[in-house]
Design a protein around this motif. Structure first.
Motif: not given
Length: 638
Positions: A35, A92, A95-96
């Motif tokens: 992230t 990541f 979904h993000s």
């Protein structure tokens, strides 16, 4: 551990704590790093409104970047970390940011179905052994184009000190090659303990490390093995056989890279020097050689000693000392007290090398129970007496051969070692052999400057002894005693096989006809009674040693091209054993030459493969080949 969420036991050990770390702590750390990497380097690169092509492009760049730059945990887990980072990064993005997982049209690289990882603890994970097993049926012979006499370049020693303990030069070795430090660089001064580094109790006034069994970290089988996602992983690609057929008596079974410095998959420089098959415990007094060896072999090279199952290619155990470079190993069987006056036979492995120290390892207990500071200079070779199980000979670069009584450890592994004899040599001893008909009386040694014999009978009062005889052999113009003897072994009770500096030749000669036991005085010169010459490579490369299989009457010797020369001499020994000892007029050609298969490492062939040693078990079921490029090859008799 990550994929099998309910896994609790692995190889008989509770891995709950470590597995939870892998599943939770490891995943949390990697997710935070992935992230952070996106926010720092990529969040500004994607516009608010983006096309499918832009999404595909940014995803490809991001996945490549995180796999390269996000690092966590020990280097031995780098492949697992890279796999998890890619998985986390894709989740990541999906979904993000709404970038679908299947937006990348490039197929994910497949891993071998037979690959497995076993990690018992974080510290053991860093010590895992890599193993590569290649299907032998897809292999063609390698006709090397390297010229005879070509010398080492990268690992060639340049200093006087290194020349003595890196036995690869064909020039004469200096008489005083005291090494100040191990060949390997960047070593810490502190001696590493085996595997986990746990130390045992104090024995004989010193601390001795307790060894732990080391499991395989990966096993790969198949016609072609490739794991390009990790550039540090060894890739061995055998090339398919050519159409022509060859009559082979042995087939390649396994190729192992288990002596790497720091367990690096990129280590193709560590030299492998010695191997010996483990004796079978239930073979009585080990009288029959055919039933007195198992399929387990001990190998040494670099900082480690390995025990390998020749049939499966499994590295059963591994013992490491970070500041050592092992040159020789030898087995003996001791009858030890195991409590309440009960006795049991156990195999003990002695290992020695650059530091001049003999390590004594009780392999069944995974325990290095002691050490003997035998010499102040490196030990070239060691061997046990076949009749006195506690008697160990150590030949060193200090120009001495010492005889030790290593004693028998008690139930607490307390033992007492003592020096019984010192044999003075005129030059560095390279190979030693006890005379089979009188192993308690005579020892033969091949040295840097000749072949010598000593009387080692212990009833004589003299503890330090000069050599009793030096043997002279045919030279270029006349008989000579001055030549390097880097290969020495007995084919039977009388026939000696020796390899010297004369190119392209291995001598077979008679011990009984050459050595005059009735003569008086020391340092006598005797002419070796030559029975035959074996045709061998014309290279001037030294320290490519030979071995014999007495039960099958075979001689083996590797060369500078990775090949193994095999000689079946069963049809000659009867004539040699006659009173007249008829000599074979012509050089005996090899029965067969096993060519090194074409193996590719990361797409390329190793540049130069020297066979430092090749050993068969007494029944000649397996042939173990040790190379200069950190590869142990195991061949199986067809």
């Amino acid at each position: 551990m990550f994929l099998l969420q309910n896994l609790r036991l692995l190889n008989g050990k509770d891995i709950t704590k470590l597995a939870n770390h892998v599943r939770r702590v490891n995943s949390h750390k990697l997710t935070s790093k992935v992230t952070a990497h996106w926010k720092k380097f990529f969040s500004d690169q994607l516009p608010e409104k983006y096309t499918a092509e832009q999404a595909k492009s940014i995803k490809k760049k991001f996945l490549k970047s995180v796999e390269t730059n996000v690092v966590y945990g020990p280097s031995s887990l780098s492949e697992f970390t890279r796999w998890r980072v890619k998985m986390i990064a894709e989740e990541f993005l999906a979904h993000s940011l709404g970038l679908e997982l299947n937006s990348d049209t490039e197929p994910e690289e497949k891993t071998d179905d037979n690959e497995e990882e076993s990690t018992e603890s974080p510290s053991e994970a860093a010590e895992d052994v890599a193993q590569v097993t290649v299907t032998p049926s897809k292999r063609k012979r390698n006709h090397s184009k390297s010229s005879p006499g070509k010398k080492r370049s990268k690992t060639q020693a340049n200093t006087k000190e290194e020349a003595a303990v890196n036995p690869r030069k064909s020039t004469h070795v200096e008489d005083d090659p005291a090494p100040d430090k191990p060949r390997t660089s960047n070593q810490t001064a502190k001696e590493a303990t085996p595997e986990q580094g746990a130390e045992g109790t104090q024995k004989n006034g010193e601390q001795f490390p307790k060894g732990q069994s080391n499991r395989r970290s990966s096993q790969m089988t198949g016609e072609q093995i490739s794991q390009e996602q990790d550039s540090s992983v060894v890739t061995l690609t055998p090339v398919k056989n050519s159409k022509r057929k060859e009559d082979v008596s042995a087939e390649p079974l396994h190729f192992l890279q288990c002596h790497s410095k720091g367990n690096s998959h990129e280590d193709f420089k560590t030299q492998l020097w010695s191997c010996v098959f483990e004796p079978v415990l239930d073979s009585g007094a080990r009288k029959d050689p055919i039933v007195s060896s198992s399929r387990t072999v001990a190998t040494c090279g670099g900082e480690s000693v390995c025990l390998i199952d020749c049939e499966t290619g499994t590295v059963l155990k591994k013992y490491k000392v970070a500041t050592e470079e092992f040159f020789s190993v030898a087995w003996t069987t001791l009858t030890m007290v195991i409590g309440e006056s009960r006795k049991k036979a156990h195999n003990i492995l002695a290992a020695a090398g650059r530091r001049g120290i003999v390590k004594l390892i009780h392999v069944a207990a995974d325990f290095c129970y002691g050490e003997i500071k035998a010499h102040k200079k490196p030990i070239a070779t060691v061997c046990f007496s076949p009749t006195q199980e506690t008697h160990l000979f150590t030949a060193s670069y200090d120009k001495r051969i010492a005889l030790w009584d290593i004693g028998i450890p008690d139930c607490d592994y307390n033992f007492k070692a003592s020096q019984l004899l010192v044999l003075e040599t005129a030059s560095v001893p390279l190979r030693i052999a006890l005379v089979p008909t009188c192993p308690e009386q005579y020892l033969l040694a091949g040295c840097e400057d000749g072949c010598f014999a000593w009387n080692i009978k212990l009833d004589k009062g003299q503890k330090s002894r000069p050599f009793e005889a030096i043997f002279q052999f045919p030279g270029e113009e006349s008989m000579t005693t001055s030549h390097r003897v880097d290969g020495l072994a007995f084919l039977n009770d009388d026939v000696v096989v020796s390899k010297s500096s004369k190119p392209g030749c291995i001598y077979l000669w008679s011990w009984s006809k050459s050595f005059d036991a009735k003569g008086k005085g020391c340092q006598r010169t005797m002419s070796a009674v030559i029975l035959a010459e074996l045709e061998w490579s014309t290279t001037d490369m030294s320290y490519l040693t030979l071995s014999t299989c007495p039960a099958k009457e075979y001689v083996f010797c590797g060369d500078e091209k990775g090949s193994v020369w095999m000689y079946n001499l069963s049809s000659y020994t009867t004539a040699w054993g006659s009173p007249k000892g008829k000599r074979s007029e012509r050089r005996i050609s090899p029965t067969q030459i096993l060519k090194w298969p074409e193996l590719r490492v990361n797409g390329e062939q190793p540049p130069e493969i020297l066979v430092n040693n090749v050993v068969a078990d007494p029944a000649f079921s397996y042939l173990v080949v040790l190379t200069s490029v950190n590869i142990t090859a195991i061949w199986k008799k067809s």
